[in-house]
Write an enzyme that holds these catalytic residues in place. Structure first.
Site, PDB file in Angstrom:
ATOM      1  N   ARG A 163       1.510   1.197  13.029  1.00  0.00           N
ATOM      2  CA  ARG A 163       1.875   1.685  14.364  1.00  0.00           C
ATOM      3  C   ARG A 163       0.651   1.733  15.273  1.00  0.00           C
ATOM      4  NH1 ARG A 163      -1.873   4.393  14.498  1.00  0.00           N
ATOM      5  NH2 ARG A 163      -2.315   6.434  13.620  1.00  0.00           N
ATOM      6  N   GLY A 176      -7.649   0.825   7.125  1.00  0.00           N
ATOM      7  CA  GLY A 176      -8.642   1.712   7.702  1.00  0.00           C
ATOM      8  C   GLY A 176      -8.968   1.388   9.154  1.00  0.00           C
ATOM      9  N   SER A 188      -2.238   1.753   8.120  1.00  0.00           N
ATOM     10  CA  SER A 188      -1.860   1.018   6.904  1.00  0.00           C
ATOM     11  C   SER A 188      -1.403   2.004   5.839  1.00  0.00           C
ATOM     12  CB  SER A 188      -3.042   0.191   6.391  1.00  0.00           C
ATOM     13  OG  SER A 188      -4.083   1.021   5.907  1.00  0.00           O
ATOM     14  N   ASP A 194       2.583   9.220  11.981  1.00  0.00           N
ATOM     15  CA  ASP A 194       2.467   7.881  11.399  1.00  0.00           C
ATOM     16  C   ASP A 194       3.670   7.542  10.529  1.00  0.00           C
ATOM     17  OD1 ASP A 194       0.050   8.190  12.599  1.00  0.00           O
ATOM     18  OD2 ASP A 194      -1.159   8.035  10.761  1.00  0.00           O
TER      19      ASP A 194
HETATM   20  P1  ADP Z   1      -5.356   3.584   8.208  1.00  0.00           P
HETATM   21  O1  ADP Z   1      -4.132   4.311   7.811  1.00  0.00           O
HETATM   22  O2  ADP Z   1      -5.765   3.862   9.602  1.00  0.00           O
HETATM   23  O3  ADP Z   1      -5.280   2.113   7.949  1.00  0.00           O
HETATM   24  P2  ADP Z   1      -6.470   5.190   6.110  1.00  0.00           P
HETATM   25  O4  ADP Z   1      -7.860   5.482   5.714  1.00  0.00           O
HETATM   26  O5  ADP Z   1      -5.582   6.316   6.440  1.00  0.00           O
HETATM   27  O6  ADP Z   1      -6.558   4.146   7.309  1.00  0.00           O
HETATM   28  O7  ADP Z   1      -5.763   4.370   4.965  1.00  0.00           O
HETATM   29  C1  ADP Z   1      -6.386   3.235   4.427  1.00  0.00           C
HETATM   30  C2  ADP Z   1      -6.270   3.270   2.930  1.00  0.00           C
HETATM   31  O8  ADP Z   1      -4.902   3.132   2.530  1.00  0.00           O
HETATM   32  C3  ADP Z   1      -7.000   2.128   2.251  1.00  0.00           C
HETATM   33  O9  ADP Z   1      -8.353   2.404   2.071  1.00  0.00           O
HETATM   34  C4  ADP Z   1      -6.230   2.025   0.930  1.00  0.00           C
HETATM   35  O10 ADP Z   1      -6.676   2.998   0.017  1.00  0.00           O
HETATM   36  C5  ADP Z   1      -4.805   2.386   1.340  1.00  0.00           C
HETATM   37  N1  ADP Z   1      -4.010   1.181   1.612  1.00  0.00           N
HETATM   38  C6  ADP Z   1      -3.411   0.835   2.755  1.00  0.00           C
HETATM   39  N2  ADP Z   1      -2.737  -0.324   2.647  1.00  0.00           N
HETATM   40  C7  ADP Z   1      -2.902  -0.742   1.383  1.00  0.00           C
HETATM   41  C8  ADP Z   1      -2.467  -1.873   0.617  1.00  0.00           C
HETATM   42  N3  ADP Z   1      -1.723  -2.852   1.156  1.00  0.00           N
HETATM   43  N4  ADP Z   1      -2.837  -1.932  -0.671  1.00  0.00           N
HETATM   44  C9  ADP Z   1      -3.600  -0.973  -1.231  1.00  0.00           C
HETATM   45  N5  ADP Z   1      -4.050   0.087  -0.580  1.00  0.00           N
HETATM   46  C10 ADP Z   1      -3.723   0.225   0.707  1.00  0.00           C
HETATM   47 MG    MG Z   2      -3.910   6.420   7.683  1.00  0.00          MG
END
Ligand code: ADP
Ligand code: MG
Length: 399
Positions: free
Chosen positions: A41, A140, A145, A190
């Site tokens: 988002r 991140g 994500s 989120d």
């Molecule tokens: P954001 O939500 O802004 O992308 P966050 O730090 O909250 O950043 O989340 C990122 C973390 O979520 C990554 O470091 C990983 O641990 C996990 N993550 C997200 N997407 C995936 C994925 N496709 N596969 C594995 N881990 C993921």
């Molecule tokens: Mg996040």
């Protein structure tokens, strides 16, 4: 930021095919009969207001996390992600949790988001399953994500062990997983938008009542441009908790249940007795909630000039009062604003890196991206995005 595999915005179908190929190589003899997707988002305005029971105005993105897999009868959960986390193994196996043998957070860290969902899932009994995860939401990068991974995993579980279908409870369960398994005390935004997102609409979400007002965003002359700074400062985790506590302290000092219930007049009346930093944090939140209401109204009436002005005010207050911006984000906003056809620009997401969001006339997008590229001292990545649907089950016929 580390990118997932797959071209960003390259489409859920391409990702699902990639995941399916990997599944067939990894689990020979099994058929991946379930495929689901959940979006990342971007928040247009209303930052750090969700945990103050305020208003937010996000839209779901075309970038998604997909989960492809099937049930198994061996009582084991096997997971594999394509994400390029440099320092962690990409696969993991563990027994289906039970009352006496619950799941706990641990390593690899990425799996905590998934384990949290499995542990808190709202229906039982769960069976074993095999699943491959692929995503084109930048990891991140402030486009969530993490929530897209949580919501995708929940949606996958709904296919193999149906729950009651309550979407609010689904978003809340995903939030709880992030709190308890990833130790991120996030608000509801989120997960909520990843579940509820609506094509061609931003959603004004009241994080107190959880009432949703869709706001159309389909004007062909208007583009939502996301710019990734490709930096992430490590501060973000600890600072997030600090901000939350400061907001709670401010609300308590004001005698309010949350900052949602406070006005600037309430705050000014107490200014002398408040810690100067706590005062500034509260000023940000109170004014941001007001800006978000006004921005939704401006978008409804097509007053993009006003919407953009509120975006810039939001950015300045995030920078000066809430102290969650950084040099890179400030640079990106200044570069975006310094040209024709740009209505507004601001940092989006938690801050300390990640992305900016810019509202720009379609005819000015190319020039705007070039200008940002020329002026930004880092390497910027761009996403031209459209409001997209919330989590969904994919049809497998096209495979
Ligand atoms: P954001 O939500 O802004 O992308 P966050 O730090 O909250 O950043 O989340 C990122 C973390 O979520 C990554 O470091 C990983 O641990 C996990 N993550 C997200 N997407 C995936 C994925 N496709 N596969 C594995 N881990 C993921
Ligand atoms: Mg996040």
């Amino acid at each position: 930021a580390r990118a997932g595999t797959g071209a960003p915005g390259g489409g859920a179908e391409a990702l699902a095919r990639e995941a399916q190929r990997l599944f067939l190589r990894t689990f020979p003899g099994l058929e991946p009969c379930v495929a689901v997707a959940a979006p990342g988002r971007v928040n247009l305005i209303g930052e750090h207001t969700d945990y103050n029971r305020g208003l937010v105005l996000p839209m779901a993105l075309p970038m998604v996390t997909v989960v492809v897999g099937c049930k198994s009868e061996d009582g084991v959960i096997s997971l594999l992600t394509t994400a390029m986390e440099a320092d962690e193994p990409r696969c993991l196996e563990f027994p289906v949790p039970s009352k006496v043998n619950p799941l706990n957070p641990g390593v690899p860290r990425w799996a905590n988001y998934v384990k949290g969902i499995i542990q808190h899932y709202r229906a039982r009994p769960l069976t074993g399953f095999k699943a491959v995860i692929a995503s084109d939401v930048p990891l991140g990068g402030g486009l969530s994500s993490s929530a897209s991974l949580e919501v995708a995993m929940y949606t996958f579980l709904q296919q193999i062990c149906p729950d009651d279908g309550d979407l609010v409870a689904k978003a809340q369960t995903c939030q709880k997983a992030e709190h308890t398994f990833a130790s991120v005390p996030c608000g509801i935004m989120d997960q909520f938008i990843s579940v509820m997102g609506r094509k061609d609409h931003a959603l004004l979400i009241d994080c107190r009542s959880l009432e949703v007002t869709p706001v159309p965003l389909t004007d062909p002359n208007l583009v939502v441009l996301i710019t990734n700074s490709n930096v992430r400062h490590t501060l973000s985790g600890s600072e997030y908790s600090t901000r939350r506590s400061q907001c709670e302290a401010a609300a308590k000092a004001l005698g309010k249940e949350s900052l949602r219930c406070a006005t600037m007049a309430d705050l000014e009346a107490l200014k002398a007795s408040l810690d100067a930093e706590v005062y500034r944090r509260a000023r940000y939140v109170i004014t941001e909630i007001k800006r978000t209401t006004e921005a939704a109204e401006a978008l409804k009436t097509g007053n993009y000039g006003q919407f953009g002005k509120l975006m810039v005010e939001s950015h300045c207050s995030l920078r000066d009062d809430y102290d969650v911006s950084c040099q890179e984000l400030d640079e990106l906003v200044v570069a975006a604003m310094d040209g024709e056809g740009v209505f507004g620009s601001r940092m989006t997401g938690g801050g300390f890196g990640g992305c900016t969001v810019t509202l720009v006339e379609t005819t000015a997008v190319e020039k705007t991206m070039q200008r940002i590229k020329d002026r930004y001292r880092g390497t910027a990545t761009f996403y031209i995005t459209k409001p997209s649907p919330g989590a969904y089950v994919m049809k497998l016929s096209g495979f």
